[in-house]
Write a protein that holds these residues in place. Structure first.
Motif, PDB file in Angstrom:
ATOM      1  N   GLY A  89      24.435  40.164  47.863  1.00  0.00           N
ATOM      2  CA  GLY A  89      23.168  40.480  48.516  1.00  0.00           C
ATOM      3  C   GLY A  89      22.275  41.471  47.816  1.00  0.00           C
ATOM      4  O   GLY A  89      21.405  42.077  48.448  1.00  0.00           O
ATOM      5  N   PHE A  90      22.454  41.640  46.493  1.00  0.00           N
ATOM      6  CA  PHE A  90      21.571  42.552  45.755  1.00  0.00           C
ATOM      7  C   PHE A  90      20.820  41.762  44.697  1.00  0.00           C
ATOM      8  O   PHE A  90      21.410  40.969  43.974  1.00  0.00           O
ATOM      9  CB  PHE A  90      22.356  43.684  45.100  1.00  0.00           C
ATOM     10  CG  PHE A  90      21.471  44.729  44.476  1.00  0.00           C
ATOM     11  CD1 PHE A  90      20.954  45.769  45.242  1.00  0.00           C
ATOM     12  CD2 PHE A  90      21.114  44.660  43.137  1.00  0.00           C
ATOM     13  CE1 PHE A  90      20.113  46.715  44.686  1.00  0.00           C
ATOM     14  CE2 PHE A  90      20.279  45.602  42.572  1.00  0.00           C
ATOM     15  CZ  PHE A  90      19.770  46.637  43.348  1.00  0.00           C
ATOM     16  N   GLU A  91      19.519  42.032  44.598  1.00  0.00           N
ATOM     17  CA  GLU A  91      18.668  41.279  43.675  1.00  0.00           C
ATOM     18  C   GLU A  91      18.361  42.065  42.404  1.00  0.00           C
ATOM     19  O   GLU A  91      17.809  43.164  42.456  1.00  0.00           O
ATOM     20  CB  GLU A  91      17.342  40.904  44.344  1.00  0.00           C
ATOM     21  CG  GLU A  91      16.423  40.072  43.461  1.00  0.00           C
ATOM     22  CD  GLU A  91      15.101  39.717  44.121  1.00  0.00           C
ATOM     23  OE1 GLU A  91      14.314  38.977  43.493  1.00  0.00           O
ATOM     24  OE2 GLU A  91      14.855  40.183  45.252  1.00  0.00           O
ATOM     25  N   PHE A  92      18.727  41.495  41.272  1.00  0.00           N
ATOM     26  CA  PHE A  92      18.351  42.035  39.970  1.00  0.00           C
ATOM     27  C   PHE A  92      17.167  41.238  39.439  1.00  0.00           C
ATOM     28  O   PHE A  92      17.164  40.007  39.502  1.00  0.00           O
ATOM     29  CB  PHE A  92      19.507  41.911  38.968  1.00  0.00           C
ATOM     30  CG  PHE A  92      20.642  42.859  39.194  1.00  0.00           C
ATOM     31  CD1 PHE A  92      20.627  44.125  38.624  1.00  0.00           C
ATOM     32  CD2 PHE A  92      21.730  42.491  39.974  1.00  0.00           C
ATOM     33  CE1 PHE A  92      21.681  45.009  38.823  1.00  0.00           C
ATOM     34  CE2 PHE A  92      22.787  43.362  40.179  1.00  0.00           C
ATOM     35  CZ  PHE A  92      22.758  44.627  39.603  1.00  0.00           C
ATOM     36  N   ARG A  93      16.182  41.966  38.898  1.00  0.00           N
ATOM     37  CA  ARG A  93      15.056  41.306  38.231  1.00  0.00           C
ATOM     38  C   ARG A  93      14.923  41.916  36.841  1.00  0.00           C
ATOM     39  O   ARG A  93      14.383  43.018  36.686  1.00  0.00           O
ATOM     40  CB  ARG A  93      13.750  41.517  39.013  1.00  0.00           C
ATOM     41  CG  ARG A  93      13.714  40.900  40.402  1.00  0.00           C
ATOM     42  CD  ARG A  93      12.386  41.209  41.061  1.00  0.00           C
ATOM     43  NE  ARG A  93      12.381  40.892  42.485  1.00  0.00           N
ATOM     44  CZ  ARG A  93      11.446  41.307  43.346  1.00  0.00           C
ATOM     45  NH1 ARG A  93      10.440  42.088  42.889  1.00  0.00           N
ATOM     46  NH2 ARG A  93      11.511  40.985  44.612  1.00  0.00           N
ATOM     47  N   TYR A  94      15.413  41.211  35.862  1.00  0.00           N
ATOM     48  CA  TYR A  94      15.342  41.708  34.492  1.00  0.00           C
ATOM     49  C   TYR A  94      14.113  41.150  33.787  1.00  0.00           C
ATOM     50  O   TYR A  94      13.681  40.039  34.042  1.00  0.00           O
ATOM     51  CB  TYR A  94      16.603  41.329  33.712  1.00  0.00           C
ATOM     52  CG  TYR A  94      17.787  42.204  34.027  1.00  0.00           C
ATOM     53  CD1 TYR A  94      17.875  43.493  33.520  1.00  0.00           C
ATOM     54  CD2 TYR A  94      18.817  41.747  34.852  1.00  0.00           C
ATOM     55  CE1 TYR A  94      18.954  44.311  33.800  1.00  0.00           C
ATOM     56  CE2 TYR A  94      19.908  42.557  35.143  1.00  0.00           C
ATOM     57  CZ  TYR A  94      19.962  43.834  34.612  1.00  0.00           C
ATOM     58  OH  TYR A  94      21.029  44.648  34.900  1.00  0.00           O
ATOM     59  N   SER A  95      13.563  41.966  32.881  1.00  0.00           N
ATOM     60  CA  SER A  95      12.447  41.540  32.043  1.00  0.00           C
ATOM     61  C   SER A  95      12.594  42.213  30.691  1.00  0.00           C
ATOM     62  O   SER A  95      13.316  43.198  30.547  1.00  0.00           O
ATOM     63  CB  SER A  95      11.101  41.935  32.681  1.00  0.00           C
ATOM     64  OG  SER A  95      11.002  43.344  32.791  1.00  0.00           O
ATOM     65  N   ASP A  96      11.896  41.694  29.696  1.00  0.00           N
ATOM     66  CA  ASP A  96      12.032  42.234  28.339  1.00  0.00           C
ATOM     67  C   ASP A  96      11.467  43.645  28.212  1.00  0.00           C
ATOM     68  O   ASP A  96      11.825  44.374  27.280  1.00  0.00           O
ATOM     69  CB  ASP A  96      11.345  41.306  27.332  1.00  0.00           C
ATOM     70  CG  ASP A  96      12.155  40.033  27.103  1.00  0.00           C
ATOM     71  OD1 ASP A  96      13.360  40.029  27.404  1.00  0.00           O
ATOM     72  OD2 ASP A  96      11.572  39.044  26.628  1.00  0.00           O
ATOM     73  N   ASP A  97      10.584  44.039  29.145  1.00  0.00           N
ATOM     74  CA  ASP A  97      10.007  45.380  29.044  1.00  0.00           C
ATOM     75  C   ASP A  97      10.698  46.384  29.985  1.00  0.00           C
ATOM     76  O   ASP A  97      10.232  47.507  30.146  1.00  0.00           O
ATOM     77  CB  ASP A  97       8.505  45.349  29.321  1.00  0.00           C
ATOM     78  CG  ASP A  97       8.173  44.838  30.722  1.00  0.00           C
ATOM     79  OD1 ASP A  97       9.101  44.391  31.441  1.00  0.00           O
ATOM     80  OD2 ASP A  97       6.981  44.870  31.089  1.00  0.00           O
ATOM     81  N   LYS A  98      11.798  45.984  30.586  1.00  0.00           N
ATOM     82  CA  LYS A  98      12.534  46.892  31.466  1.00  0.00           C
ATOM     83  C   LYS A  98      13.089  48.046  30.643  1.00  0.00           C
ATOM     84  O   LYS A  98      13.477  47.876  29.492  1.00  0.00           O
ATOM     85  CB  LYS A  98      13.669  46.143  32.156  1.00  0.00           C
ATOM     86  CG  LYS A  98      14.309  46.913  33.298  1.00  0.00           C
ATOM     87  CD  LYS A  98      15.268  46.014  34.060  1.00  0.00           C
ATOM     88  CE  LYS A  98      15.758  46.700  35.321  1.00  0.00           C
ATOM     89  NZ  LYS A  98      14.667  46.943  36.269  1.00  0.00           N
ATOM     90  N   ARG A  99      13.155  49.239  31.256  1.00  0.00           N
ATOM     91  CA  ARG A  99      13.575  50.425  30.524  1.00  0.00           C
ATOM     92  C   ARG A  99      14.758  51.108  31.210  1.00  0.00           C
ATOM     93  O   ARG A  99      14.925  51.039  32.430  1.00  0.00           O
ATOM     94  CB  ARG A  99      12.417  51.430  30.405  1.00  0.00           C
ATOM     95  CG  ARG A  99      11.226  50.872  29.663  1.00  0.00           C
ATOM     96  CD  ARG A  99      10.118  51.913  29.514  1.00  0.00           C
ATOM     97  NE  ARG A  99      10.451  52.969  28.560  1.00  0.00           N
ATOM     98  CZ  ARG A  99      10.378  52.830  27.240  1.00  0.00           C
ATOM     99  NH1 ARG A  99       9.987  51.684  26.712  1.00  0.00           N
ATOM    100  NH2 ARG A  99      10.680  53.840  26.441  1.00  0.00           N
ATOM    101  N   MET A 100      15.560  51.769  30.378  1.00  0.00           N
ATOM    102  CA  MET A 100      16.583  52.685  30.871  1.00  0.00           C
ATOM    103  C   MET A 100      15.930  54.061  30.973  1.00  0.00           C
ATOM    104  O   MET A 100      15.011  54.370  30.202  1.00  0.00           O
ATOM    105  CB  MET A 100      17.758  52.746  29.905  1.00  0.00           C
ATOM    106  CG  MET A 100      18.517  51.439  29.782  1.00  0.00           C
ATOM    107  SD  MET A 100      19.485  51.052  31.257  1.00  0.00           S
ATOM    108  CE  MET A 100      20.832  52.242  31.093  1.00  0.00           C
TER     109      MET A 100
END
Length: 223
Positions: A89-100
């Motif tokens: 029940g948890f949504e991850f949305r990854y993108s190429d500009d995501k940052r740590m």
């Protein structure tokens, strides 16, 4: 008269930059609900990247530098984490500009939230802010906004981050867990003596909870 069973003390050492921390928590939460285990959860700080600069780093660059992962390996890992998150029940949305991001301020805000009785709510809100909504957790204004949405005072949150009043307490807590041998997260400690590392899955967490429930009461330290 039937006595109320003691609450299971659960200490979770984690970082909001850690995808397996939120996956592991969601798995544990499902197991706790399935078993009806009375419990008390306490979150504790751990920085995956204590030397991360304030502006953070692109996640693809970060993973390549830290783990030597190829683009294909990184993509496969994202797919795996996204699927694992969806299962609980948890949504991850990854993108190429995501940052740590550097999370020392985040941990200070969480420490303050604990004094206000809202640490758990803020922890979950920060997981969502980072992984689902791509918020910039290096920005104190964003951290204050997230805090406000959990019912905390936004102006006070900004003040806490500005004057770093909990910096020493957070550093001490981090060092405590490192000295206890914690080198990676999530690290889940049950009743201060039983360590379970990583996102173990709902079935395995359920098994752990059943084993703990079957232990003699004198084997479980008082909370």
């Amino acid at each position: 008269m039937t006595s109320t069973p003691p609450k299971l003390q659960i200490d979770i050492v984690s970082d909001v930059m850690c995808p397996w921390c939120v996956i592991g928590y969601q798995q544990l939460a499902a197991a706790l609900e399935a078993t009806g285990t009375p419990h008390d959860i306490r979150w504790h700080p751990f920085e995956l990247n204590p030397n991360m600069p304030p502006e953070g780093q692109n996640i693809r660059e970060h993973v390549a530098e830290k783990y030597g992962s190829t683009k294909e390996q990184s993509e496969a890992s994202r797919v795996h984490m996204t699927q694992a998150g969806a299962e609980v029940g948890f949504e991850f949305r990854y993108s190429d500009d995501k940052r740590m991001h550097n999370t020392f301020n985040t941990h200070q805000l969480l420490h303050w939230a604990e004094t206000q009785g809202r640490m758990h709510e803020l922890k979950m809100a920060l997981f969502s802010a980072h992984f689902t909504h791509g918020r910039n957790l290096s920005d104190n204004a964003v951290l204050a906004d997230v805090a406000a949405k959990t019912g905390l005072d936004r102006a006070e949150a900004l003040a806490v981050l500005a004057d770093q009043r909990f910096a020493n307490e957070v550093r001490a807590a981090e060092h405590h867990w490192i000295n206890q041998g914690i080198q990676g997260v999530p690290a889940v400690v049950f009743n201060r003596r039983h360590l379970v590392s990583g996102a173990q899955g709902v079935e395995n967490f359920t098994s752990v909870l059943n084993q703990l429930a079957a232990m003699p009461k004198d084997a479980v330290p008082a909370s």
